[in-house]
Design an enzyme around this catalytic site. Structure first.
Site, mmCIF file in Angstrom:
data_model
loop_
_atom_site.group_PDB
_atom_site.id
_atom_site.type_symbol
_atom_site.label_atom_id
_atom_site.label_comp_id
_atom_site.label_asym_id
_atom_site.label_seq_id
_atom_site.Cartn_x
_atom_site.Cartn_y
_atom_site.Cartn_z
ATOM 1 N N LYS A 1 -26.712 -72.526 50.762
ATOM 2 C CA LYS A 1 -28.020 -73.137 49.646
ATOM 3 C C LYS A 1 -27.242 -74.068 49.005
ATOM 4 O O LYS A 1 -27.765 -75.073 48.918
ATOM 5 C CB LYS A 1 -28.300 -72.025 48.789
ATOM 6 C CG LYS A 1 -28.939 -70.902 49.418
ATOM 7 C CD LYS A 1 -29.652 -69.770 48.557
ATOM 8 C CE LYS A 1 -28.599 -69.160 47.613
ATOM 9 N NZ LYS A 1 -27.719 -68.047 48.306
ATOM 10 N N ARG B 1 -22.431 -58.139 46.254
ATOM 11 C CA ARG B 1 -23.359 -59.339 46.063
ATOM 12 C C ARG B 1 -24.381 -59.040 47.398
ATOM 13 O O ARG B 1 -25.575 -59.257 47.147
ATOM 14 C CB ARG B 1 -22.899 -60.671 46.065
ATOM 15 C CG ARG B 1 -22.452 -61.036 44.746
ATOM 16 C CD ARG B 1 -21.359 -62.107 44.665
ATOM 17 N NE ARG B 1 -21.650 -63.312 45.173
ATOM 18 C CZ ARG B 1 -20.686 -64.465 45.440
ATOM 19 N NH1 ARG B 1 -19.636 -64.144 45.356
ATOM 20 N NH2 ARG B 1 -21.240 -65.506 45.968
ATOM 21 N N ARG C 1 -33.920 -64.341 41.486
ATOM 22 C CA ARG C 1 -32.914 -63.567 42.206
ATOM 23 C C ARG C 1 -33.778 -62.149 42.340
ATOM 24 O O ARG C 1 -33.374 -61.233 43.125
ATOM 25 C CB ARG C 1 -31.766 -63.108 41.393
ATOM 26 C CG ARG C 1 -30.436 -63.473 42.034
ATOM 27 C CD ARG C 1 -29.427 -63.483 40.978
ATOM 28 N NE ARG C 1 -28.683 -64.757 41.093
ATOM 29 C CZ ARG C 1 -27.481 -64.984 41.731
ATOM 30 N NH1 ARG C 1 -26.696 -63.914 42.136
ATOM 31 N NH2 ARG C 1 -27.000 -66.109 41.598
ATOM 32 N N ARG D 1 -14.107 -70.437 44.046
ATOM 33 C CA ARG D 1 -14.445 -69.656 42.673
ATOM 34 C C ARG D 1 -13.783 -68.088 42.708
ATOM 35 O O ARG D 1 -13.461 -67.739 43.771
ATOM 36 C CB ARG D 1 -15.959 -69.395 43.156
ATOM 37 C CG ARG D 1 -16.707 -70.469 42.483
ATOM 38 C CD ARG D 1 -18.262 -70.460 42.670
ATOM 39 N NE ARG D 1 -18.915 -68.890 42.776
ATOM 40 C CZ ARG D 1 -20.151 -68.665 42.849
ATOM 41 N NH1 ARG D 1 -20.893 -69.720 43.257
ATOM 42 N NH2 ARG D 1 -20.368 -67.475 42.892
ATOM 43 N N ARG E 1 -15.245 -71.565 50.867
ATOM 44 C CA ARG E 1 -16.088 -72.136 49.796
ATOM 45 C C ARG E 1 -15.326 -72.965 48.774
ATOM 46 O O ARG E 1 -14.163 -72.288 48.246
ATOM 47 C CB ARG E 1 -17.033 -71.510 49.166
ATOM 48 C CG ARG E 1 -17.730 -72.418 48.121
ATOM 49 C CD ARG E 1 -19.364 -71.715 48.361
ATOM 50 N NE ARG E 1 -19.360 -70.351 47.591
ATOM 51 C CZ ARG E 1 -20.514 -69.748 47.467
ATOM 52 N NH1 ARG E 1 -21.445 -69.794 48.210
ATOM 53 N NH2 ARG E 1 -20.287 -68.483 46.889
#
Ligand code: ZN
Length: 216
Positions: free
Chosen positions: A13, A170, A88, A159, A127
């Protein structure tokens, strides 16, 4: 044009959002960015948010919705938004519709990126975010190089919540709370499903075709 990017953690995303922002002059809204920005400004709300996040609790929907309203009500952001990782849950989706209506806007399309858990996990673990310009890269899929990124490698960070245990949680939350939103948007006939497993460039091509089909 307001676009919602939808998909599990690691669906790409962020990367596709960056592409859309660049090509169509849009503004990306991610709740993480809004929360970090508020903390950085050190407002009363920012202080409250920081203490909630430091204690490991989730920031309430009410707080998030009010940050979203603050952003989308600004004139320069009018009808030029890419929502990344928001809404969400169903409550947030309903609230977003109310807010957009209040400011005479609507969602143009919801782009749902479909990926399997295994490759999504790999994407998350690779990432990297540039602390200087805010672009996202990936050690495996979208390597930062001279051609696509001017800042250099020293600004790239991972992160802290991108580790395997947190990722599992998650995914579980996503399946339970976020996936049901798809039905909500399907009923509004603004949902577009995209195979998110391919190469970043070809996925973006598909996204762009959908957007052009909306404009005509
Ligand atoms: Zn950069």
């Amino acid at each position: 044009m307001n676009i919602v990017l939808f998909g599990p953690p690691g669906a790409g995303k962020g990367t596709q959002g960056d592409n859309l922002v660049k090509e169509f002059n849009l503004f990306k809204i991610s709740t993480g960015d809004l929360l970090r920005y508020e903390i950085k400004k050190d407002t009363d709300l920012g202080k409250k948010i920081k203490s909630i996040m430091d204690s490991g609790e989730l920031v309430s929907d009410d707080t998030i919705n009010s940050l979203i309203e603050k952003f989308l009500s600004q004139k320069k952001h009018y009808n030029s938004l890419v929502f990344d990782g928001y809404p969400r849950n169903i409550g947030q989706a309903e609230e977003l519709d109310i807010l957009l209506k209040k400011y005479k806007q609507k969602i143009s399309c919801v782009l749902s990126l479909k990926v399997n858990n295994e490759s999504a996990t790999k994407r998350i673990l690779g990432r990297q975010i540039c602390t200087k310009c805010g672009l996202t890269f990936n050690k495996f899929f979208n390597v930062s190089k001279k051609e696509n990124h001017n800042c250099g490698l020293k600004y790239l960070i991972t992160r802290s919540d991108d580790n395997e245990k947190v990722i599992k949680n998650r995914f579980a939350t996503y399946t339970k709370e976020t996936l049901p939103i798809l039905n909500y948007y399907q009923n509004q006939k603004i949902l577009y499903e995209i195979d998110g497993m391919g190469e970043i460039g070809s996925i973006y091509k598909e996204i762009r075709e959908i957007i052009h089909s909306l404009e005509t």
